[in-house]
Write an enzyme that holds these catalytic residues in place. Structure first.
Site, short mmCIF file in Angstrom:
data_model
loop_
_atom_site.label_atom_id
_atom_site.label_comp_id
_atom_site.label_asym_id
_atom_site.label_seq_id
_atom_site.Cartn_x
_atom_site.Cartn_y
_atom_site.Cartn_z
CG HIS A 1 -3.16 2.95 2.39
ND1 HIS A 1 -3.84 2.56 1.26
CD2 HIS A 1 -3.08 1.85 3.18
CE1 HIS A 1 -4.17 1.28 1.38
NE2 HIS A 1 -3.71 0.83 2.53
CG ASN B 1 -6.67 -1.21 1.81
OD1 ASN B 1 -6.06 -0.82 0.82
ND2 ASN B 1 -6.05 -1.62 2.91
CB CYS C 1 -0.94 0.00 1.19
SG CYS C 1 -1.89 -1.50 1.31
N1 ACO Z 1 -17.43 -9.22 10.85
C1 ACO Z 1 -17.75 -9.46 12.12
N2 ACO Z 1 -16.85 -9.72 13.07
C2 ACO Z 1 -15.55 -9.71 12.73
C3 ACO Z 1 -15.15 -9.47 11.40
C4 ACO Z 1 -16.14 -9.22 10.44
N3 ACO Z 1 -15.84 -8.96 9.16
N4 ACO Z 1 -13.80 -9.52 11.35
C5 ACO Z 1 -13.39 -9.79 12.60
N5 ACO Z 1 -14.44 -9.91 13.41
C6 ACO Z 1 -14.44 -10.21 14.85
C7 ACO Z 1 -13.21 -10.96 15.29
O1 ACO Z 1 -13.35 -12.36 15.08
C8 ACO Z 1 -13.16 -10.60 16.74
O2 ACO Z 1 -14.06 -11.43 17.43
P1 ACO Z 1 -13.66 -12.01 18.87
O3 ACO Z 1 -13.48 -10.80 19.72
O4 ACO Z 1 -14.85 -12.83 19.21
O5 ACO Z 1 -12.41 -12.78 18.68
C9 ACO Z 1 -13.69 -9.18 16.79
O6 ACO Z 1 -14.41 -9.00 15.57
C10 ACO Z 1 -12.63 -8.14 16.89
O7 ACO Z 1 -11.59 -8.42 15.93
P2 ACO Z 1 -10.36 -7.48 15.74
O8 ACO Z 1 -9.45 -8.06 14.70
O9 ACO Z 1 -9.78 -7.14 17.08
O10 ACO Z 1 -11.09 -6.20 15.14
P3 ACO Z 1 -10.49 -4.77 14.90
O11 ACO Z 1 -11.30 -3.79 15.60
O12 ACO Z 1 -9.00 -4.75 15.12
O13 ACO Z 1 -10.74 -4.57 13.34
C11 ACO Z 1 -9.56 -4.64 11.26
C12 ACO Z 1 -10.15 -5.45 12.41
C13 ACO Z 1 -10.69 -3.88 10.60
C14 ACO Z 1 -8.92 -5.59 10.28
C15 ACO Z 1 -8.53 -3.63 11.81
O14 ACO Z 1 -7.63 -4.32 12.66
C16 ACO Z 1 -7.72 -2.95 10.76
O15 ACO Z 1 -8.23 -2.14 10.02
N6 ACO Z 1 -6.41 -3.22 10.70
C17 ACO Z 1 -5.52 -2.52 9.80
C18 ACO Z 1 -5.61 -2.99 8.39
C19 ACO Z 1 -4.68 -2.16 7.54
O16 ACO Z 1 -4.43 -1.02 7.82
N7 ACO Z 1 -4.11 -2.72 6.51
C20 ACO Z 1 -3.20 -1.84 5.78
C21 ACO Z 1 -2.38 -2.46 4.92
S1 ACO Z 1 -3.13 -3.51 3.77
C22 ACO Z 1 -1.89 -3.86 2.62
O17 ACO Z 1 -0.77 -3.49 2.77
C23 ACO Z 1 -2.22 -4.72 1.48
#
Ligand code: ACO
Length: 398
Positions: free
Chosen positions: A271, A301, A129
């Site tokens: 990004h 994204n 990214c």
């Molecule tokens: N729908 C419902 N529930 C979900 C989903 C979903 N799509 N995805 C995860 N959950 C659940 C998990 O299983 C977890 O449940 P649990 O507590 O029972 O275990 C709960 O939601 C919380 O999960 P987290 O992973 O802690 O959720 P978080 O608030 O961190 O959000 C996310 C996840 C959106 C992926 C976030 O961490 C994020 O945006 N991370 C950064 C991603 C990024 O910036 N990528 C950039 C680079 S990409 C590249 O380089 C190609």
């Protein structure tokens, strides 16, 4: 002691140097929209969870006939129209992508041919990214050194092809699309003022797409059991923490290099990964969140394409004026991150403007000839092979 002049001072004073200005921009996204509600039928998720945790409402998905090169080509053609540049004037084409059609030929080479850019070098750049900012900086340095005059930098992705559609923590985040800019040499100070490019490969296990040459996944101590060949794996919460840290740091470093402060910044084009990441970066920098471009509600994204797509939309919305200082900031797989400061040097696009009529016709002719020229060459090679086989000649002898 005489302090060394910042790059910005040199630009301001005019040192007879060469500067790389963005003179054209374009974007292309597939027509097909996949909403959060559509995703509810694919994985166990909800529109409410996706919107509140990420800010995404829908994303675009490439059709079977679309690819990284075809989307990138459309974005580049639009950028060339705005810049009113002919394909034969392009010296270099860089495609930042994590989803090329092939390991080789590069998407950049495919686009080079389809544009009819017969005098251009072309390569793909892999920095996830952050790739678009890396690409613009490579082109900027080539222009400033005097080695080239005109470059096209494209961020293009078909993320839908490398997603694990059973993994709800990643498949809901990404979309497909492309954005491009044309950079040109100019003696007018401004354009790209500074850049900071960084990498930390120790985080390779946090965000990856294992492919040819990867360690044996079943025996790997490095990769988790969730990693699947040719599919994206991400440890979201770790990437989230990393992103919020590096955005602020790299923006401040790039501004310092340019001899500017946050007060000088008109707009940040980050990004587009997660609305909460953008909000947290704005809070940490004490900048109004309105000074950050955000369109991830509509595209998700799009990895290397997200910054140029957001830039194009900001221009279309009239949010960028001549002499504005812009900041691009990207972060992602590698881990990599990058920030760049630019002084916008061209007036906003005039609605419906598409350059001089003759040049426009010449560009269309170039695309047409490239397409048919390639077909004729391939037919020629097939007929040749067939004839050789018929005559019992080995191909090598010819
Ligand atoms: N729908 C419902 N529930 C979900 C989903 C979903 N799509 N995805 C995860 N959950 C659940 C998990 O299983 C977890 O449940 P649990 O507590 O029972 O275990 C709960 O939601 C919380 O999960 P987290 O992973 O802690 O959720 P978080 O608030 O961190 O959000 C996310 C996840 C959106 C992926 C976030 O961490 C994020 O945006 N991370 C950064 C991603 C990024 O910036 N990528 C950039 C680079 S990409 C590249 O380089 C190609």
């Amino acid at each position: 002691m005489v302090m060394p002049k910042s790059e910005r001072d040199l630009a301001r004073n005019g040192d007879g140097g060469i500067y790389a200005h963005v003179v054209g921009w374009g974007m292309a996204v597939p027509d097909m929209i996949l909403t959060n509600h559509d995703l509810e039928a694919i994985v166990e998720t909800s529109d409410e969870w996706i919107r509140t945790r990420t800010g995404i409402t829908e994303r675009r998905i490439a059709s079977e006939r679309e690819s990284t090169a075809s989307l990138g080509l459309r974005a580049a053609q639009r950028a060339l129209d705005i810049a009113d540049v002919l394909p034969t004037e392009i010296d270099l084409i860089i495609v930042a992508t994590s989803t090329p059609e092939n390991i080789f030929p590069s998407a950049a080479s495919l686009i080079q041919h389809r544009l009819g850019a017969v005098k251009a070098g072309a390569f793909d750049l892999s920095a996830a990214c952050s790739g678009f900012v890396y690409g613009v900086e490579m082109a900027n340095q080539a222009i400033r050194s005097g080695s080239i005059t005109t470059a096209v930098v494209i961020g293009s992705e078909t993320m839908s092809r490398i997603l694990d559609w059973q993994d709800r923590s990643t498949c809901i985040l990404f979309g497909d699309g492309a954005g491009a800019v044309v950079l040109r040499a100019s003696n007018t100070p401004g354009g790209v003022l500074s850049a900071v490019l960084r990498s930390d490969g120790s985080g390779a296990d946090m965000l990856s797409i294992p492919t040819v040459g990867s360690e044996d996944l079943s025996n790997s101590y490095f990769l988790a059991s969730e990693h699947r060949m040719f599919k994206m794996y991400m440890n979201g919460s770790e990437v989230f923490k990393f992103a919020t840290r590096v955005i602020g740091e790299s923006i401040l470093e790039a501004l310092h290099k340019a001899g500017l402060t946050l007060n000088d910044v008109s707009l940040v084009v980050p990004h587009q990964a997660n609305a909460r990441i953008i909000q947290s970066a704005a809070r940490a920098l004490k900048l109004d969140v309105d000074r950050f471009v955000s369109n991830l509600d509509r595209y998700g994204n799009t990895s290397a394409a997200s910054i140029p797509i957001a830039l194009c939309e900001a221009i279309e919305q009239g949010r960028i004026k001549e002499n504005d200082n812009l900041v691009f900031v990207g972060f992602g797989g590698g881990l990599t991150w990058a920030a760049m400061v630019l002084q916008w040097g061209v007036p906003p696009a005039i609605e419906g403007f598409a350059g001089s009529r003759i040049k426009r016709q010449r560009r269309r002719a170039s695309y047409f000839l490239a397409r048919w020229g390639m077909r004729l060459q391939r037919w020629g090679r097939t007929i040749n092979r067939f004839t050789n086989r018929l005559l019992g000649r080995s191909e090598q002898k010819d």
